[in-house]
Write a protein that holds these residues in place. Structure first.
Motif, PDB file in Angstrom:
ATOM      1  N   THR A  90       3.734  15.079   7.586  1.00 43.72           N
ATOM      2  CA  THR A  90       2.330  15.112   7.178  1.00 43.72           C
ATOM      3  C   THR A  90       1.929  14.273   5.838  1.00 43.72           C
ATOM      4  O   THR A  90       2.705  13.909   4.930  1.00 43.72           O
ATOM      5  N   MET A  91       0.846  13.626   6.041  1.00 43.76           N
ATOM      6  CA  MET A  91       0.499  12.555   5.275  1.00 43.76           C
ATOM      7  C   MET A  91      -0.283  13.213   3.916  1.00 43.76           C
ATOM      8  O   MET A  91      -0.952  14.186   4.081  1.00 43.76           O
ATOM      9  N   TRP A  92       0.069  12.987   2.564  1.00 43.40           N
ATOM     10  CA  TRP A  92      -0.503  13.333   1.610  1.00 43.40           C
ATOM     11  C   TRP A  92      -1.612  12.630   1.441  1.00 43.40           C
ATOM     12  O   TRP A  92      -1.725  11.611   0.860  1.00 43.40           O
ATOM     13  N   LYS A  93      -3.078  13.261   1.413  1.00 42.01           N
ATOM     14  CA  LYS A  93      -4.131  12.285   1.230  1.00 42.01           C
ATOM     15  C   LYS A  93      -4.300  11.220   2.269  1.00 42.01           C
ATOM     16  O   LYS A  93      -3.512  11.061   3.372  1.00 42.01           O
ATOM     17  N   VAL A 141       6.156   6.015   0.971  1.00 37.44           N
ATOM     18  CA  VAL A 141       6.528   4.821   1.904  1.00 37.44           C
ATOM     19  C   VAL A 141       5.353   3.712   1.436  1.00 37.44           C
ATOM     20  O   VAL A 141       4.312   3.893   0.779  1.00 37.44           O
ATOM     21  N   ALA A 142       5.738   2.458   1.813  1.00 30.56           N
ATOM     22  CA  ALA A 142       4.845   1.558   1.530  1.00 30.56           C
ATOM     23  C   ALA A 142       4.569   0.387   2.515  1.00 30.56           C
ATOM     24  O   ALA A 142       5.482   0.197   3.312  1.00 30.56           O
ATOM     25  N   PHE A 143       3.579  -0.053   2.735  1.00 31.08           N
ATOM     26  CA  PHE A 143       3.185  -0.890   3.734  1.00 31.08           C
ATOM     27  C   PHE A 143       2.512  -2.064   3.374  1.00 31.08           C
ATOM     28  O   PHE A 143       1.957  -2.164   2.374  1.00 31.08           O
ATOM     29  N   ILE A 150       0.912  -1.211  -0.015  1.00 33.26           N
ATOM     30  CA  ILE A 150      -0.107   0.013  -0.127  1.00 33.26           C
ATOM     31  C   ILE A 150       0.957   1.483   0.129  1.00 33.26           C
ATOM     32  O   ILE A 150       1.410   1.186   1.040  1.00 33.26           O
ATOM     33  N   PRO A 151       0.751   2.013  -1.140  1.00 34.43           N
ATOM     34  CA  PRO A 151       1.683   3.145  -1.307  1.00 34.43           C
ATOM     35  C   PRO A 151       1.105   4.266  -0.589  1.00 34.43           C
ATOM     36  O   PRO A 151      -0.199   4.553  -0.332  1.00 34.43           O
ATOM     37  N   SER A 152       1.872   5.219   0.132  1.00 37.01           N
ATOM     38  CA  SER A 152       1.470   6.460   0.732  1.00 37.01           C
ATOM     39  C   SER A 152       2.423   7.366   0.644  1.00 37.01           C
ATOM     40  O   SER A 152       3.728   7.243   0.694  1.00 37.01           O
ATOM     41  N   LEU A 153       1.994   8.727   0.369  1.00 34.87           N
ATOM     42  CA  LEU A 153       2.906   9.784   0.361  1.00 34.87           C
ATOM     43  C   LEU A 153       2.893  10.664   1.535  1.00 34.87           C
ATOM     44  O   LEU A 153       1.815  10.912   2.429  1.00 34.87           O
ATOM     45  N   MET A 200      -3.095   4.851  -0.633  1.00 36.43           N
ATOM     46  CA  MET A 200      -3.687   4.282  -1.698  1.00 36.43           C
ATOM     47  C   MET A 200      -4.019   3.067  -1.655  1.00 36.43           C
ATOM     48  O   MET A 200      -3.526   1.932  -2.325  1.00 36.43           O
ATOM     49  N   PHE A 201      -4.967   2.713  -0.707  1.00 41.91           N
ATOM     50  CA  PHE A 201      -5.396   1.416  -0.284  1.00 41.91           C
ATOM     51  C   PHE A 201      -5.962   0.823  -1.863  1.00 41.91           C
ATOM     52  O   PHE A 201      -6.915   1.476  -2.313  1.00 41.91           O
ATOM     53  N   GLY A 202      -5.657  -0.568  -2.167  1.00 46.13           N
ATOM     54  CA  GLY A 202      -6.290  -0.886  -3.228  1.00 46.13           C
ATOM     55  C   GLY A 202      -5.931  -0.670  -4.548  1.00 46.13           C
ATOM     56  O   GLY A 202      -6.078  -0.904  -5.817  1.00 46.13           O
ATOM     57  N   CYS A 203      -4.697   0.163  -4.529  1.00 48.54           N
ATOM     58  CA  CYS A 203      -4.040   0.868  -5.656  1.00 48.54           C
ATOM     59  C   CYS A 203      -3.323  -0.278  -6.560  1.00 48.54           C
ATOM     60  O   CYS A 203      -2.479  -1.175  -6.142  1.00 48.54           O
ATOM     61  N   SER A 204      -3.832  -0.265  -7.888  1.00 44.02           N
ATOM     62  CA  SER A 204      -3.368  -1.436  -8.645  1.00 44.02           C
ATOM     63  C   SER A 204      -2.858  -0.891 -10.202  1.00 44.02           C
ATOM     64  O   SER A 204      -2.082  -1.672 -10.990  1.00 44.02           O
ATOM     65  N   ASP A 205      -2.685   0.376 -10.109  1.00 45.43           N
ATOM     66  CA  ASP A 205      -2.134   1.069 -11.154  1.00 45.43           C
ATOM     67  C   ASP A 205      -0.778   2.055 -10.870  1.00 45.43           C
ATOM     68  O   ASP A 205      -1.103   3.216 -10.019  1.00 45.43           O
ATOM     69  N   PRO A 206       0.295   1.791 -11.211  1.00 41.99           N
ATOM     70  CA  PRO A 206       1.498   2.648 -10.662  1.00 41.99           C
ATOM     71  C   PRO A 206       1.386   3.988 -11.156  1.00 41.99           C
ATOM     72  O   PRO A 206       1.761   4.841 -10.488  1.00 41.99           O
ATOM     73  N   SER A 207       0.623   4.190 -12.348  1.00 42.93           N
ATOM     74  CA  SER A 207       0.524   5.775 -12.726  1.00 42.93           C
ATOM     75  C   SER A 207      -0.203   6.604 -11.800  1.00 42.93           C
ATOM     76  O   SER A 207      -0.103   7.737 -11.652  1.00 42.93           O
ATOM     77  N   GLN A 208      -1.100   5.872 -10.987  1.00 38.94           N
ATOM     78  CA  GLN A 208      -1.944   6.591  -9.818  1.00 38.94           C
ATOM     79  C   GLN A 208      -0.912   7.484  -8.838  1.00 38.94           C
ATOM     80  O   GLN A 208      -1.161   8.512  -8.492  1.00 38.94           O
TER      81      GLN A 208
END
Length: 161
Positions: free
Chosen positions: A95-98, A129-131, A63-66, A101-109
């Motif tokens: 600070t977290m950006w949004k 960061v990735a979880f 799960i990616p997160s910025l 990205m749970f369920g993200c399957s498209d790297p372009s997102q």
């Protein structure tokens, strides 16, 4: 009559010597040389290298997160007495950006979110960061943006003495 004590063989450990290797080792210079997360020992990642890391994260189901932080708050200093106190968290969380990205399957997102965050906060450090939601751990974390003009890291050939 006294008997002679039985003779015993004592194993002698081989001598350990790393003198030759020690002369080849280098020491990281802490002066003007801040490191953030994974890959900090490398030069800043290019957009293509970031895209490859994002592909890896998404393709492995992480799960990616910025996160972002302004330069003066992005790096914990060396004030050992302050940092060693329990409950002191300055500069440890960004600070977290949004939302992650749970369920993200498209790297372009993910790459699109990096671009949006960079436009919104050009003077901030931004890290991805990735979880791993199965093991409940952070499994990756690296900078995707440094503010323009920062001089807080040295070129790779000058990082060690």
């Amino acid at each position: 009559s006294l008997q002679k004590p039985a003779s015993r063989t004592v194993a002698v450990a081989p001598r350990v010597c790393n003198g030759k290797a020690a002369r080849q080792m280098m020491v990281w210079s802490p002066v003007g040389n801040k490191f953030f997360e994974t890959f900090s020992y490398l030069p800043p990642l290019s957009e293509n290298e970031i895209a490859k890391q994002v592909d890896y994260i998404v393709n492995n189901g992480f799960i990616p997160s910025l996160e972002f932080a302004e330069a003066e708050q992005a790096y914990a200093g060396t004030e050992i007495t302050r940092l060693s106190q329990p409950g002191y968290y300055d500069n440890r969380y960004w600070t977290m950006w949004k939302l992650p990205m749970f369920g993200c399957s498209d790297p372009s997102q993910v790459l699109n979110e990096i671009t949006q965050c960079t436009k919104a906060f050009p003077n901030a450090y931004i890290r991805l960061v990735a979880f791993d939601n199965v093991r409940q751990v952070q499994c990756a974390g690296f900078l995707v943006h440094r503010p323009a003009g920062v001089k807080d890291f040295l070129p790779t050939d000058k990082r060690s003495v």
